[in-house]
Structure formats: C-alpha cells, structure tokens
Enzyme design. Structure first.
Site, mmCIF file in Angstrom:
data_model
loop_
_atom_site.group_PDB
_atom_site.id
_atom_site.type_symbol
_atom_site.label_atom_id
_atom_site.label_comp_id
_atom_site.label_asym_id
_atom_site.label_seq_id
_atom_site.Cartn_x
_atom_site.Cartn_y
_atom_site.Cartn_z
ATOM 1 N N GLN A 89 -1.178 4.463 14.487
ATOM 2 C CA GLN A 89 0.206 3.865 14.643
ATOM 3 C C GLN A 89 0.277 3.105 15.449
ATOM 4 O O GLN A 89 1.138 2.612 15.796
ATOM 5 C CB GLN A 89 1.396 4.452 13.456
ATOM 6 C CG GLN A 89 1.398 4.497 12.140
ATOM 7 C CD GLN A 89 2.344 4.767 11.270
ATOM 8 O OE1 GLN A 89 3.766 4.612 11.766
ATOM 9 N NE2 GLN A 89 1.695 4.868 10.059
ATOM 10 N N CYS A 138 -5.946 24.413 1.649
ATOM 11 C CA CYS A 138 -6.435 23.817 3.012
ATOM 12 C C CYS A 138 -4.486 23.577 3.616
ATOM 13 O O CYS A 138 -3.869 24.692 3.383
ATOM 14 C CB CYS A 138 -6.639 22.634 2.132
ATOM 15 S SG CYS A 138 -5.166 21.547 0.978
ATOM 16 N N GLY A 197 3.610 0.940 5.937
ATOM 17 C CA GLY A 197 5.044 1.905 6.383
ATOM 18 C C GLY A 197 4.572 1.930 7.172
ATOM 19 O O GLY A 197 5.288 3.229 7.489
ATOM 20 N N LYS A 244 -8.156 4.457 7.569
ATOM 21 C CA LYS A 244 -6.853 3.435 6.957
ATOM 22 C C LYS A 244 -7.144 1.698 6.640
ATOM 23 O O LYS A 244 -6.855 1.298 6.615
ATOM 24 C CB LYS A 244 -5.709 3.517 8.144
ATOM 25 C CG LYS A 244 -5.033 2.514 7.763
ATOM 26 C CD LYS A 244 -3.306 2.706 8.701
ATOM 27 C CE LYS A 244 -2.703 3.806 8.643
ATOM 28 N NZ LYS A 244 -1.652 4.045 9.583
ATOM 29 N N LEU A 265 0.662 -1.404 -0.053
ATOM 30 C CA LEU A 265 0.316 -0.007 -0.075
ATOM 31 C C LEU A 265 1.149 1.419 -0.024
ATOM 32 O O LEU A 265 1.994 1.366 0.903
ATOM 33 C CB LEU A 265 -1.301 -0.014 1.590
ATOM 34 C CG LEU A 265 -1.772 -1.341 1.172
ATOM 35 C CD1 LEU A 265 -2.957 -0.876 2.763
ATOM 36 C CD2 LEU A 265 -2.648 -1.724 0.604
ATOM 37 N N VAL A 266 1.193 1.671 -1.391
ATOM 38 C CA VAL A 266 1.753 2.941 -1.591
ATOM 39 C C VAL A 266 1.076 4.835 -1.250
ATOM 40 O O VAL A 266 0.082 4.583 -2.240
ATOM 41 C CB VAL A 266 2.810 3.225 -2.508
ATOM 42 C CG1 VAL A 266 3.735 4.205 -2.958
ATOM 43 C CG2 VAL A 266 4.323 1.600 -1.875
#
Length: 492
Positions: free
Chosen positions: A289, A445, A280, A258, A177-178
């Site tokens: 995370q 933004c 990552g 996510k 998943l980049v």
C-alpha cells in the site's frame, strides 16, 4: 397521545428540486425495508423528516441504521390548542422521571404560534417543578426535548445518531473487494454512506471455513444496505495462487496477487454493472500500500479504484468497524499466507508488471469466468448449502499424527513444533503419497488460512487431515518481520 419514532434527514436537506425528491424517495424506501424487521410501520412524511408508528423500541434501532438519516428519537406526540396543553402533556409524560432530579427543557418550534420556544421551555419547566424536580440548565441530570410543529408537540429524551450521509442508491453502483478483514468492509460501508449501491466481491483462498467466515462479515456489512438487494460475487482464487507460486518471483507475490484481484474485480464489476472498484487500502499501512506499489497494482486496470480509507490510520478504521458491527467477525477471519512474501518488494518495473500479467492471464480468466453471484436475500440459503468437513480444526495433534509445517524454510529453522516436518503447499500431495495416505496429518501455517485449505482439500480425497486451530507459529520470544506479518489479503 401516541408513541412514534421521529426520523430526521441529514445532508439531503440541502438539496433542491428533483434531486431532493429522489433522495427522499430512496430514503423512505430504505426506511420501509428497515421497518420490516419490526413487523412494519406506518410512515408519515414532513419536510426534512419522517414519523414512524409501530414497535417503537425496535424501530428506533432499525431506522438509526438507514443511510441519509441524521438521528432518530422515540417520542410521544399530542395535539394541543394552547400552551398550557403542552405543559400538561409534559407533566403526564415526565412527572415521575424528574421527581428529585435536576432537569433541563430544550424547546424548538416550527410554524406560527402565539408563543416562542422560550415560552414553551418555561411553561414545561414550571409544570415539572411541581412534580418535585428542579431546573438546572447547566448540569442537568435529565434533558427533556419538546418540539412544537404546527398543532402537534413531540416529547422525547433520547436522540440516537444515524449514519448520516446520502440515501443508498443516490450515487450509482460500485463493487467492493472485501476480504473479510477489518479494513475492506469499512471502506465498503463508507461508500454506502455516500449513497452508492455497493455490491461485494470475495476471492476465496482458504476453503469452505474461510468462505463461511468471510460471508459472515459480508452479512453484517449488508445488514446496512436497506433498500437494495446487493449482489455478492464469490470466486475460488486457488488457480491464481497456484499460477503465482509457479510463475512470479516471490518478492513480487504481494503486488502480483493484488493486481490479479483488481483484474478479476474489474471483470466482476462489468458483470454487475458497477462503475468503480472499492478497496480498503490505507497509504503506507503495509508494503503493498505504498504509492509505488499501488501504482504498479493499478496500472492499466481500466476501472476506477476508490480508496476511502487512504488517509486514515488503523485505530480510526477499527473504531468504525466496531461501530458498524463487522469488527468481531473480521478478527476471526483466518489469513491465507501462501501467496505473500516474507520480504516483499514495494515497487515493480513496467516489464515486471507485463511478466506478472502474462504469468497470471489464464488463471485470472478461469477465476473470473467461474465466479458465482448470490443476491443478498439469497445469502442465508447459500450459507446453509456450504458443508465444511466436521472437526477440521483441532487444538492439539493426535499422538500418532504426522505434523506438517507449511511455513517457509527460514521460519521453520527459527522454531517449529517438536517432530514437525516442513513442506511447501504445492508439495503436500507428494508428501502424503510418500508417507502414506492411511496416516493422520495435522497442518499449521502462519495464521490458519492455508492449513485449513490444505486439510479440507485432503479430506475431499479421503485423507484424514486437520488444521491446528488459531495457530500462531511464533514462539513467545519471537516475532515475524512487521511488514510481512501484516501484508495479507485481509488488508484490502
């Protein structure tokens, strides 16, 4: 005497039997593809190494990027019949190089010979001393290497470190998943280094320009995947972002988005027949995370998730990104902030996870079913087919433009551009219809990704719209909450 490149194998040399033969085959295939960048090469194989003949300067760089390679050296090679021949050849090659300089000879020998490695070093050193150089084994200005293998000697001064690891394709397939940020390409590269075929999944939120930025990161990453025509799965994740803003509590947006990525990625993994996902994530680096957040994100996904960066800090990750060539492209990647909370929750209850899945179910299915797959060798043509609107980004708004702030209310109250009005991203079209479609609109933004997407969407329906280039909305004396500032999709 001829010039060639010595390619030394790494970890695979401890393998035995069929496993080693298969790994050597995979490494050789990858080396052959790398050599095509240099017009091809003729390869000769010996236990634990390859010799490549061709454009030596080009080959040394290309072959030092092949997984499974410990190091490479451009070298001269010559056959000999006795020790004095080795010394004579060394003087022919290095006589001018050592004149007036301190040098050391490092010799290595493989095979049966009537002399030892120390004899080789002594003979070569004595011959070179007659050219005006002086031997200094402790602090030499030049180190000279001589390898004697059978009836041939190799002479070199340069050792380029390779990536090491295992040959690509020796450990199955994963889907990375980049995001286009710094971390996820490094994670993908580290799985390549362990021998996995790595396909790539990219979830686009920021329009064509963001997609082009991300594909440049992917292109640099896949330049390492010699021997494998990797697949790139590209998905428009706009439906997920809209469903999330409508149906999920804002404090859970980070976890919810996510989790949606994991679910879409799991479907894409089935499509490319990958065994696991790669992300990552680094433990504790951002709010999504933490252990609690990762547990909530991963619950019930059903596909293994590999996190090679989990114990690394940011400085370590950045150094690898710089080494592999993705860093410069990653730092230019615009971030999309419309699905990330300023005050994110670091955990979610089981019933909240169920509510998230229900709210996003249809959007996840829509995105997964519409994702497009492009092979590495088709990537250049795919990029050429993308046509972002011209002049979408500007450095300053025209004097007659309506300037629109897409940040949240708290940030707007704290500071905004003079004359700017604020709106939520889902209310942009209502605002434009109210003020008039004949006006010029300039959006900004937190970091540029959202404003690019909004401006491009309006351009498609005939409205003159722009995004402020590389805009940072904090004033010089103001910073955002450190957790929400970094908790972006780019941290995948």
């Amino acid at each position: 005497m001829e010039k060639l490149v010595i390619v030394r194998f790494g970890e695979l040399t401890v393998k035995r039997g069929y496993t080693r033969l298969e790994m050597e085959r995979l490494l050789t295939r990858a080396a052959e593809e790398a050599a095509r960048e240099c017009g091809g090469a003729k390869f000769e194989k010996e236990p634990g190494r390859l010799y490549a003949r061709g454009d030596v300067e080009c080959l040394k760089k290309a072959l030092s990027r092949v997984f499974g390679v410990k190091s490479v050296s451009p070298a001269h090679a010559a056959e000999f019949t006795e020790l004095s021949d080795i010394a004579t050849h060394a003087k022919q090659i290095w006589g001018d190089l050592v004149t007036g300089r301190r040098f050391a000879v490092r010799a290595h020998r493989v095979g049966d010979h009537p002399f030892k490695s120390l004899d080789v070093a002594a003979a070569v050193g004595s011959a070179l001393a007659t050219s005006g150089g002086s031997v200094d084994l402790e602090k030499p200005e030049v180190e000279l290497y001589v390898e004697v293998r059978g009836k041939r000697a190799y002479y070199y001064t340069e050792v380029l470190e390779g990536p090491g690891g295992l040959p690509l394709g020796s450990e199955g397939k994963v889907l990375a998943l980049v995001s286009g940020g710094i971390d996820s390409p490094v994670a993908a590269w580290m799985l390549m280094r362990r021998g996995a075929h790595v396909d790539v999944f990219y979830c686009n939120l920021g329009g064509t320009l963001a997609l082009l930025h991300a594909l440049e990161v992917v292109r640099r990453l896949l330049s390492w995947s010699y021997g494998y025509n990797a697949r790139v799965v590209v998905a428009d994740c706009g439906p997920v972002a809209r469903a999330l803003r409508r149906g999920v509590k804002e404090e859970l947006w980070n976890i919810a988005f996510k989790r949606a990525l994991y679910k879409i990625g799991a479907e894409a993994a089935k499509r490319v027949k990958a065994t696991a996902l790669v992300t990552g994530e680094s433990l504790g680096q951002v709010s999504s995370q933490t252990l609690q957040a990762l547990a909530a994100v991963e619950a019930g996904i059903g596909t293994p998730v590999l996190r090679p960066l989990i114990g690394m800090d940011k400085d370590e990750i950045v150094k690898i990104a710089q080494r592999i060539g993705t860093y410069e492209a990653s730092v230019k990647m615009p971030e999309y902030c419309a699905v990330f909370s300023r005050k994110p929750r670091k955990w979610a209850r089981r019933e909240e996870i169920e509510e998230i899945d229900l709210a996003l179910h249809d959007a996840i299915a829509e995105v997964a079913n519409s994702a497009r797959m492009v092979k590495k060798r088709e990537l250049e043509e795919f990029v050429k087919s993308l046509s972002p609107p011209r002049d979408l980004e500007i450095d300053a708004p025209p004097s007659d433009a309506v300037v629109v702030d897409l940040r949240d209310e708290e940030a707007y109250r704290g500071w905004h551009l003079p004359g700017a009005i604020r709106t939520d991203v889902d209310d942009v079209l209502t605002l434009v219809d109210r003020l008039g479609r004949d006006k010029t609109y300039v959006f900004y933004c937190y970091s540029g990704g959202l404003s690019l997407d909004v401006a491009e969407s309006l351009r498609k329906i005939g409205i003159k719209a722009y995004s402020l280039r590389l805009w940072r909305t904090s004033s010089p004396n103001q910073t955002r909450d450190s957790t929400s500032q970094t908790d972006k999709y780019t941290d995948l």
